[in-house]
Structure formats: structure tokens, C-alpha cells
Design an enzyme around this catalytic site. Structure first.
Site, mmCIF file in Angstrom:
data_model
loop_
_atom_site.group_PDB
_atom_site.id
_atom_site.type_symbol
_atom_site.label_atom_id
_atom_site.label_comp_id
_atom_site.label_asym_id
_atom_site.label_seq_id
_atom_site.Cartn_x
_atom_site.Cartn_y
_atom_site.Cartn_z
ATOM 1 N N GLU A 134 0.854 -1.197 0.000
ATOM 2 C CA GLU A 134 0.000 0.000 0.000
ATOM 3 C C GLU A 134 0.885 1.242 0.000
ATOM 4 O O GLU A 134 1.893 1.292 0.729
ATOM 5 C CB GLU A 134 -0.880 -0.045 1.257
ATOM 6 N N HIS A 135 0.529 2.213 -0.824
ATOM 7 C CA HIS A 135 1.297 3.458 -0.969
ATOM 8 C C HIS A 135 2.724 3.190 -1.463
ATOM 9 O O HIS A 135 3.635 3.957 -1.188
ATOM 10 C CB HIS A 135 1.308 4.258 0.347
ATOM 11 N N THR A 136 2.895 2.084 -2.120
ATOM 12 C CA THR A 136 4.210 1.772 -2.696
ATOM 13 C C THR A 136 4.230 2.102 -4.182
ATOM 14 O O THR A 136 5.301 2.268 -4.758
ATOM 15 C CB THR A 136 4.538 0.279 -2.510
ATOM 16 N N TYR A 168 -3.400 12.254 0.822
ATOM 17 C CA TYR A 168 -2.698 11.374 -0.116
ATOM 18 C C TYR A 168 -1.573 12.146 -0.797
ATOM 19 O O TYR A 168 -0.427 11.701 -0.847
ATOM 20 C CB TYR A 168 -3.698 10.860 -1.154
ATOM 21 N N ASP A 207 -4.368 1.014 -9.242
ATOM 22 C CA ASP A 207 -5.807 0.752 -9.373
ATOM 23 C C ASP A 207 -6.202 0.550 -10.835
ATOM 24 O O ASP A 207 -6.956 -0.358 -11.176
ATOM 25 C CB ASP A 207 -6.621 1.912 -8.788
HETATM 26 C C1 GLA Z 1 -5.122 4.742 -3.920
HETATM 27 C C2 GLA Z 1 -4.341 5.126 -5.173
HETATM 28 C C3 GLA Z 1 -3.333 4.055 -5.563
HETATM 29 C C4 GLA Z 1 -2.466 3.637 -4.379
HETATM 30 C C5 GLA Z 1 -3.335 3.378 -3.148
HETATM 31 C C6 GLA Z 1 -2.504 3.156 -1.912
HETATM 32 O O1 GLA Z 1 -5.928 3.634 -4.173
HETATM 33 O O2 GLA Z 1 -5.207 5.374 -6.250
HETATM 34 O O3 GLA Z 1 -2.538 4.497 -6.641
HETATM 35 O O4 GLA Z 1 -1.471 4.583 -4.128
HETATM 36 O O5 GLA Z 1 -4.231 4.448 -2.867
HETATM 37 O O6 GLA Z 1 -1.739 2.016 -2.052
#
Ligand code: GLA
Length: 391
Positions: free
Chosen positions: A32-34, A221, A171
Site C-alpha cells: 500500500e502506498h508503494t 494522499y 488501481d
Molecule cells: C489509492 C491510489 C493508488 C495507491 C493506493 C494506496 O488507491 O489510487 O494508486 O497509491 O491508494 O496504495
């Protein structure tokens, strides 16, 4: 069912036969957030989908209709660059149109009816599904023949420019590249990817929706992204081969902890450790060691809560309930954070007991009963064949 509804509504409103497309939401097992730190992610497309009926109307106008909101929106095309407007749901679609135009493709008038069952604000990437579905449909109708990767990038840029979230590629990639029964590990730097089978007869991916909408998410974010970039800029002054947090070691971080400052240090530490967890998770998945995999999920949640600070009390509560339940192998918050769902890895036999326990124990801030979703891993964006009768 969904496709029938879109088809019927499209016929009623516009009176001709559309192209039907489905675009799935996603889960992310770990990582996550990588993605925007050029690291690794492990998502899968799920059977929560947005369905589109789209056709060219030979006029100069995009006529959009959201079935879920029962709202229409019209936009003149070809009269100068598009800009985001005040109809928020339409921006996701218009952002896609603007991206085609910025690639030199003149988008003629079209009609679009869409809707689905990806819960909004639940961290299941309903926005990516909307962007990817329309991108796929327009590519098809306009004969632009963009690759799936190009469509994913186009959809990501639509999110950047029309939704204001500087998201990574995960995503959109998951929605377009999903394969039935498989999770995909994506290297967000090289864009190499590898599929791993997920034994969904033995293990279920259960989502628990905290009911908290992640309204803070876009500003926080973007701040997290900047904090990571700050860390990289400082480390680059010492290490020429550091291009992103992907290249950083925990020892390097520890050495420069004071200079980085507490907040940036902890953001970076989380990302560096999360990348290590995704690599280990791939090995556990290949060896079918799901107990070890689950432990990595708990560790991921702890990092997101304590170092990256994108969780919230409700998500923490859901993970604590899962951890206390015998049989649950792992749980974590999922997606951008500040609300949405937790993802729980549960052996099939333990699912009914877990659902009963978590539903009874969770104190929702809204007072409404906990919503849970049991997901199936499905294929990525595709055309519906047979005019919706096969869905
Ligand atoms: C959201 C963003 C993704 C990703 C996630 C965290 O879903 O759209 O690109 O960064 O957060 O992993």
C-alpha cells in the site's frame, strides 16, 4: 443484470444499440502506498463492477447519465480544452475524454449510461473502474487501438488532472490487467508483472466496510506523496543511485534519521518495509504459506497506522476484531486510507464465524450495521458480448 439495466436505459434515452463494457474494482493484498514510490503491489480485480453502455451520437455533445445517481450531464466537445466542472461524478468521465484529446484524438459526441456495484469511497477503486471502463469503450469506438498499459496510464492521468489525486498506477492497472483467480504482482518501476494463482476455494478475501468515507483522502494522499519525495531528495544528496524509495535501505534511512526529521523518516521507513513485505508475500503465496502471508498483512496495517498514519480508529478496530478471531490469518486496511474497507484473509471454513463475530463487535460511527463483501477474483475490463444477456 447490471448490463441489462444499462442497455435498457440507454435504449430508452438514446434509441440505438450501444457498446457494453464492464470494468472491475480491485483489492490489494499487500503493498500500500508503494506504487507512486516505484515499488511493488499485489492487487486483483474483483466481482464488483461498473458497467457502461456507450455509443457515438454523431453530434457535438457528450451526453452522460449516471444510473446510480439518476443524474444527467451534458458537455459540448471540440470547443477548446475541457476543464473539470462542478458535477463531480462527470469529471471522472470528462477527464478521460481530455486525455484522449491531449493525445491528439478528437473525441466526437457520444452517449454514455453507466452504473454498478462498486461501493463508493470504500477503497475498492470505483473511480479507477469508471475511468478505465470509459477509456476502454472510447478506444474501441474510436479505433485508437491503445494498449492496455496505455489505457491504464491515460486513466491514471485523468485521475491526476480531473480528480486532483496524484495517484500511482495500481488501481487502473488492476482494473485492466486482472485475471480470473489470480493476483498480480506489479513492479511499478519496470512495469513488469507476474500472476500468482490464489486458491479461492481454500481462502476467502472478506472486505469489511468501516462506513467511514475517505473524504480526507485526496489532500492527505498528495501530502504523503510529497513527504516521500522530500525523503528521496535528501537521500539523493548522499547516494547517487537512489531514484525513489525503492532504492533505499533501512540502514540508510536510520543513518539520516535526524536530518530527515521524524515525520519524513517514518513515512519513508514504512514504504521501505512495505516493499520488503510484498517481496516476502510473493514467496509465501508461491509456497502456499498463507499463515505467514497473513502475518505480513498485520505488519502492513501496523505500519500504515503508526508510521504512514493513514488509518483511522474504525479501521484499527476492525483489524483488532479480526486479529482476536481464531482462524483469521491476516487483516489490514486497504487502499489510500482514512476510511473504506479492511481486507481479511480467512480460511473458507472460518468465514461464517468471522462474519458473525465482526458484525456483532464492530461499533460503526454511523450506527448502521457493518457491510461485508465476499469477493471473487475476476478478469480485467472487457466488452460484454451477447448484448448483456450473458451477464
Ligand atoms: C489509492 C491510489 C493508488 C495507491 C493506493 C494506496 O488507491 O489510487 O494508486 O497509491 O491508494 O496504495
Amino acid at each position: 443484470m447490471l448490463a441489462h439495466q444499462m442497455l435498457r436505459t440507454f435504449h430508452q434515452r438514446y434509441g440505438y444499440a450501444p457498446l457494453l463494457v464492464r470494468a472491475p474494482g480491485r483489492v490489494n493484498l499487500i503493498g500500500e502506498h508503494t506504487d507512486y514510490n516505484q515499488g511493488f503491489v499485489l492487487p486483483a480485480a474483483i466481482d464488483r463492477e461498473i458497467v457502461f453502455a456507450v455509443g457515438l451520437n454523431r453530434g457535438p455533445t457528450a451526453r452522460l447519465f449516471s444510473l446510480d445517481k439518476q443524474q444527467a450531464h451534458e458537455q459540448a466537445l471540440g470547443a477548446g480544452p475541457l476543464r473539470p466542472g462542478s458535477t463531480l461524478w462527470a469529471n471522472y468521465l470528462l477527464g478521460v475524454v481530455a486525455q484522449f484529446e491531449s493525445r491528439g484524438v478528437a473525441v466526437p459526441g457520444f452517449d454514455c449510461v453507466f452504473g454498478g456495484n462498486v461501493p463508493m469511497g470504500a477503497g475498492l477503486s470505483s473511480s479507477a473502474a469508471v475511468e478505465c471502463g470509459l477509456a476502454f469503450a472510447l478506444d474501441h469506438l474510436l479505433g485508437t487501438h491503445l494498449s492496455r498499459l496505455e489505457l491504464a496510464r491515460l486513466a491514471q492521468q485523468a485521475e491526476h488532472t480531473f480528480a486532483g489525486v496524484q495517484c500511482g498506477l495500481m488501481d487502473q492497472f488492476a482494473s485492466l490487467f486482472g485475471q480470473p483467480g489470480q493476483v498480480v504482482r506489479l513492479d511499478c518501476r519496470s512495469l513488469d508483472f507476474e500472476y500468482f494463482p490464489f486458491d479461492s476455494a481454500a481462502y476467502h478475501l472478506v472486505l469489511c466496510n468501516s462506513g467511514v468515507k475517505h473524504s480526507l483522502a485526496s489532500s492527505a494522499y498528495n501530502t504523503r506523496r510529497q513527504e516521500c519525495e522530500q525523503g528521496v531528495s535528501l537521500l539523493q544528496t548522499y547516494y547517487a543511485d537512489v531514484h525513489s524509495l525503492r532504492d533505499v535501505t533501512t540502514a540508510q534511512l536510520a543513518r539520516h534519521r535526524a536530518e530527515l526529521g521524524d515525520v519524513v523518516y517514518r513515512r519513508c521507513r514504512y514504504v521501505v518495509e512495505e516493499n520488503q513485505r510484498v517481496e516476502a508475500a510473493g514467496r509465501h503465496l508461491a509456497a502456499d504459506d498463507m499463515a505467514a502471508f497473513g502475518q505480513l498483512m498485520y505488519a502492513s496495517h501496523a505500519g500504515l497506522r503508526d508510521d504512514y498514519q493513514v488509518s483511522c480508529p474504525e479501521l484499527d478496530q476492525l483489524v483488532d476484531i479480526a486479529r482476536a478471531h481464531p482462524g483469521v490469518l491476516g487483516a489490514r486496511m486497504m487502499g489510500g486510507g482514512f476510511g473504506g474497507c479492511t481486507l481479511n484473509l480467512v480460511p473458507a471454513a472460518a468465514v461464517p464465524g468471522f462474519l458473525a463475530a465482526v458484525t456483532a463487535a464492530y461499533q460503526s460511527p454511523t450506527g448502521r450495521p457493518l457491510e461485508t463483501y465476499q469477493t471473487r477474483i475476476v478478469g480485467g475490463v472487457s466488452e460484454y458480448l451477447g448484448n448483456g444477456v450473458d451477464c
